[in-house]
Design an enzyme around this catalytic site. Sequence first.
Site, PDB file in Angstrom:
ATOM      1  N   ILE A 172      -5.800  10.498  10.483  1.00 41.16           N
ATOM      2  CA  ILE A 172      -4.434  10.816  10.238  1.00 41.16           C
ATOM      3  C   ILE A 172      -4.532  11.936   9.055  1.00 41.16           C
ATOM      4  O   ILE A 172      -4.895  12.027   7.988  1.00 41.16           O
ATOM      5  CB  ILE A 172      -3.498   9.501   9.548  1.00 41.16           C
TER       6      ILE A 172
ATOM      7  N   ASP B 218      -1.610  -7.677  -5.376  1.00 42.32           N
ATOM      8  CA  ASP B 218      -2.905  -7.417  -4.887  1.00 42.32           C
ATOM      9  C   ASP B 218      -2.770  -8.519  -3.804  1.00 42.32           C
ATOM     10  O   ASP B 218      -2.525  -9.515  -3.825  1.00 42.32           O
ATOM     11  CB  ASP B 218      -3.710  -7.829  -6.062  1.00 42.32           C
ATOM     12  N   ILE B 219      -3.222  -8.060  -2.533  1.00 43.68           N
ATOM     13  CA  ILE B 219      -3.298  -8.947  -1.524  1.00 43.68           C
ATOM     14  C   ILE B 219      -4.224  -9.930  -1.417  1.00 43.68           C
ATOM     15  O   ILE B 219      -4.124 -10.925  -0.774  1.00 43.68           O
ATOM     16  CB  ILE B 219      -3.230  -8.216  -0.051  1.00 43.68           C
TER      17      ILE B 219
ATOM     18  N   LYS C  92     -11.983  -4.587  10.958  1.00 45.13           N
ATOM     19  CA  LYS C  92     -10.923  -4.128  11.792  1.00 45.13           C
ATOM     20  C   LYS C  92     -10.797  -4.889  13.062  1.00 45.13           C
ATOM     21  O   LYS C  92      -9.715  -5.381  13.575  1.00 45.13           O
ATOM     22  CB  LYS C  92     -10.915  -2.633  11.935  1.00 45.13           C
TER      23      LYS C  92
ATOM     24  N   GLY D 236      -0.631   4.810  -0.885  1.00 45.38           N
ATOM     25  CA  GLY D 236      -1.780   5.237   0.056  1.00 45.38           C
ATOM     26  C   GLY D 236      -1.159   6.421   0.727  1.00 45.38           C
ATOM     27  O   GLY D 236       0.020   6.800   1.039  1.00 45.38           O
ATOM     28  N   GLN D 237      -2.065   6.945   1.886  1.00 39.86           N
ATOM     29  CA  GLN D 237      -1.773   8.271   2.518  1.00 39.86           C
ATOM     30  C   GLN D 237      -0.882   7.772   3.489  1.00 39.86           C
ATOM     31  O   GLN D 237       0.151   8.687   3.593  1.00 39.86           O
ATOM     32  CB  GLN D 237      -3.124   8.647   3.277  1.00 39.86           C
TER      33      GLN D 237
ATOM     34  N   GLY E 261       0.647  -1.156  -0.099  1.00 43.81           N
ATOM     35  CA  GLY E 261      -0.112  -0.075  -0.247  1.00 43.81           C
ATOM     36  C   GLY E 261       0.844   1.165  -0.157  1.00 43.81           C
ATOM     37  O   GLY E 261       0.520   2.446   0.520  1.00 43.81           O
TER      38      GLY E 261
ATOM     39  N   TYR F 154     -16.327  -1.354   7.820  1.00 37.52           N
ATOM     40  CA  TYR F 154     -14.838  -1.284   8.126  1.00 37.52           C
ATOM     41  C   TYR F 154     -14.611  -1.816   9.564  1.00 37.52           C
ATOM     42  O   TYR F 154     -13.624  -2.422   9.519  1.00 37.52           O
ATOM     43  CB  TYR F 154     -14.539   0.152   7.640  1.00 37.52           C
TER      44      TYR F 154
HETATM   45  N1  LIG Z   1      -5.737   7.530   7.095  1.00 36.85           N
HETATM   46  C1  LIG Z   1      -6.394   7.126   8.122  1.00 36.85           C
HETATM   47  O1  LIG Z   1      -6.891   8.410   8.742  1.00 36.85           O
HETATM   48  C2  LIG Z   1      -6.389   5.926   8.900  1.00 36.85           C
HETATM   49  C3  LIG Z   1      -7.025   5.728  10.358  1.00 36.85           C
HETATM   50  C4  LIG Z   1      -7.167   4.719  10.692  1.00 36.85           C
HETATM   51  C5  LIG Z   1      -6.714   3.337  10.275  1.00 36.85           C
HETATM   52  N2  LIG Z   1      -6.120   3.513   8.969  1.00 36.85           N
HETATM   53  C6  LIG Z   1      -5.518   2.305   8.477  1.00 36.85           C
HETATM   54  O2  LIG Z   1      -4.252   2.428   8.190  1.00 36.85           O
HETATM   55  C7  LIG Z   1      -3.883   1.968   6.972  1.00 36.85           C
HETATM   56  C8  LIG Z   1      -3.446   2.708   5.812  1.00 36.85           C
HETATM   57  O3  LIG Z   1      -4.520   3.482   5.611  1.00 36.85           O
HETATM   58  P1  LIG Z   1      -4.256   4.485   4.599  1.00 36.85           P
HETATM   59  O4  LIG Z   1      -5.115   5.700   4.922  1.00 36.85           O
HETATM   60  O5  LIG Z   1      -3.076   4.992   3.882  1.00 36.85           O
HETATM   61  O6  LIG Z   1      -5.116   4.134   3.076  1.00 36.85           O
HETATM   62  P2  LIG Z   1      -5.296   4.491   1.800  1.00 36.85           P
HETATM   63  O7  LIG Z   1      -6.503   4.347   1.340  1.00 36.85           O
HETATM   64  O8  LIG Z   1      -4.767   5.881   1.645  1.00 36.85           O
HETATM   65  O9  LIG Z   1      -4.389   3.454   1.010  1.00 36.85           O
HETATM   66  C9  LIG Z   1      -4.445   2.254   1.074  1.00 36.85           C
HETATM   67  C10 LIG Z   1      -3.829   1.507  -0.246  1.00 36.85           C
HETATM   68  O10 LIG Z   1      -4.278   0.181  -0.243  1.00 36.85           O
HETATM   69  C11 LIG Z   1      -4.224   0.001  -1.639  1.00 36.85           C
HETATM   70  N3  LIG Z   1      -5.023  -1.299  -1.840  1.00 36.85           N
HETATM   71  C12 LIG Z   1      -6.532  -1.366  -1.768  1.00 36.85           C
HETATM   72  N4  LIG Z   1      -6.703  -2.669  -2.018  1.00 36.85           N
HETATM   73  C13 LIG Z   1      -5.639  -3.427  -2.331  1.00 36.85           C
HETATM   74  C14 LIG Z   1      -4.926  -4.754  -2.547  1.00 36.85           C
HETATM   75  N5  LIG Z   1      -6.112  -5.470  -2.840  1.00 36.85           N
HETATM   76  N6  LIG Z   1      -3.899  -5.244  -2.729  1.00 36.85           N
HETATM   77  C15 LIG Z   1      -2.921  -4.399  -2.615  1.00 36.85           C
HETATM   78  N7  LIG Z   1      -3.220  -3.028  -2.189  1.00 36.85           N
HETATM   79  C16 LIG Z   1      -4.615  -2.403  -2.068  1.00 36.85           C
HETATM   80  C17 LIG Z   1      -4.706   0.854  -2.297  1.00 36.85           C
HETATM   81  O11 LIG Z   1      -4.616   0.984  -3.648  1.00 36.85           O
HETATM   82  C18 LIG Z   1      -4.266   2.245  -1.712  1.00 36.85           C
HETATM   83  O12 LIG Z   1      -3.057   2.618  -2.191  1.00 36.85           O
HETATM   84  C19 LIG Z   1      -5.016   0.938   6.677  1.00 36.85           C
HETATM   85  O13 LIG Z   1      -5.214  -0.271   7.169  1.00 36.85           O
HETATM   86  C20 LIG Z   1      -6.532   1.820   7.199  1.00 36.85           C
HETATM   87  O14 LIG Z   1      -7.366   1.052   7.657  1.00 36.85           O
HETATM   88  C21 LIG Z   1      -5.817   4.700   8.286  1.00 36.85           C
END
Ligand SMILES: NC(=O)c1ccc[n+]([C@@H]2O[C@H](COP(=O)([O-])OP(=O)(O)OC[C@H]3O[C@@H](n4cnc5c(N)ncnc54)[C@H](O)[C@@H]3O)[C@@H](O)[C@H]2O)c1
Length: 325
Positions: free
Chosen positions: A178, A58-59, A152, A16-17, A13, A148
């Site tokens: 975040i 792809d997980i 979790k 991602g953010q 990932g 969701y």
């Molecule tokens: N950002 C927040 O505020 C926040 C808060 C609580 C928990 N989290 C957790 O932190 C983790 C990261 O979150 P984030 O904000 O970076 O999410 P995000 O949505 O920005 O990024 C997630 C990434 O996962 C990738 N993805 C989706 N399906 C996939 C698959 N099948 N195989 C491989 N990659 C795949 C997407 O392409 C994306 O780039 C997650 O587990 C999320 O639940 C985030």
Amino acid sequence: MAKKKMKKILVIGSAGQIGSELTMALRKKYGNDNVIATGRKTKPSDEILNSGPFEYIDITKKETVEEVIKKYDIDTIYNMAAILSAVGEEKPDLCWHVNINGLLNILDLSVEYKLTRVFIPSSIAVFGPETPKENTPQDTILKPTTMYGITKVTGELLSEYYVRKYGLDVRGIRYPGIISSETLPGGGTTDYAVEIFYEAIKNKHYTCFVREDTVLPMMYMPDCIKATIDLMEADFKKLKHHCDFNVAAMSFSAGELAEEIKKYIPDFTCEYKPDFRQEIADSWPKTIDDSVARKEWGWKPSYDLSSMTKEMIEILQKRYEEGKL
Ligand SMILES: NC(=O)c1ccc[n+]([C@@H]2O[C@H](COP(=O)([O-])OP(=O)(O)OC[C@H]3O[C@@H](n4cnc5c(N)ncnc54)[C@H](O)[C@@H]3O)[C@@H](O)[C@H]2O)c1
């Protein structure tokens, strides 16, 4: 004398953010070539592509993860791939598939290939309407109402099961919302706390999708990265919990955030038009008790609302002036 084997880290990932900034922080700490960045379809930043190895996986397709583990002799995984809360309510089946079946693939491969350590993030979404909203305890009622949140809670329990049953070293944090300046969030309920900064700088106006009085726990990205790496570096023997640590940094209402931004952009205006995400926000805690994380691995945040806002505005304002926002 035998040379100490370097860690070989897989970040899932990386587009991602959180994954995007975590990848770069890990590369800085452990060496560019020792941190393998991955994405599913989205290309990661040039910074990631140009600084070290990158692969598409792809997980939900176990073999794609297995290939990368074998190719790079991976011993540590940070699984940052997930479907977040707002998208999860629109696509609940996809949310379950990625967050649970994908997670199972990661856990099974970690046992099979005898990985030394795995990071599985959780979220404040594990809590629900029946959980105490103020100073939410570490060990409390976990009855979320979103798909969701359900994934979790299941993920926390599954990961803990792998600790007990297979002796796998799995760790995880219940991240709050975040806030970050590098990669936009990917469809969560706290996205407004990031979007508001971009819109304040670009248009001096933001339409917020939760009510002005909505209070949620939040954290600035440097603290999120620090918490993640600190937990992964902690002595496993000292951890009584593993996959479900509460961590806190700041809590504020959407209105308080808008007021803080106004200190820097006085003509900024914010209106509030709650949509379906209000109900999700209302089911989550306002403030979090993170005393267990502080005790077990020394967690301590650095940023509060005012220092986070100051830094976010400085970074985004500069990027706007350079025509890159
Ligand atoms: N950002 C927040 O505020 C926040 C808060 C609580 C928990 N989290 C957790 O932190 C983790 C990261 O979150 P984030 O904000 O970076 O999410 P995000 O949505 O920005 O990024 C997630 C990434 O996962 C990738 N993805 C989706 N399906 C996939 C698959 N099948 N195989 C491989 N990659 C795949 C997407 O392409 C994306 O780039 C997650 O587990 C999320 O639940 C985030």
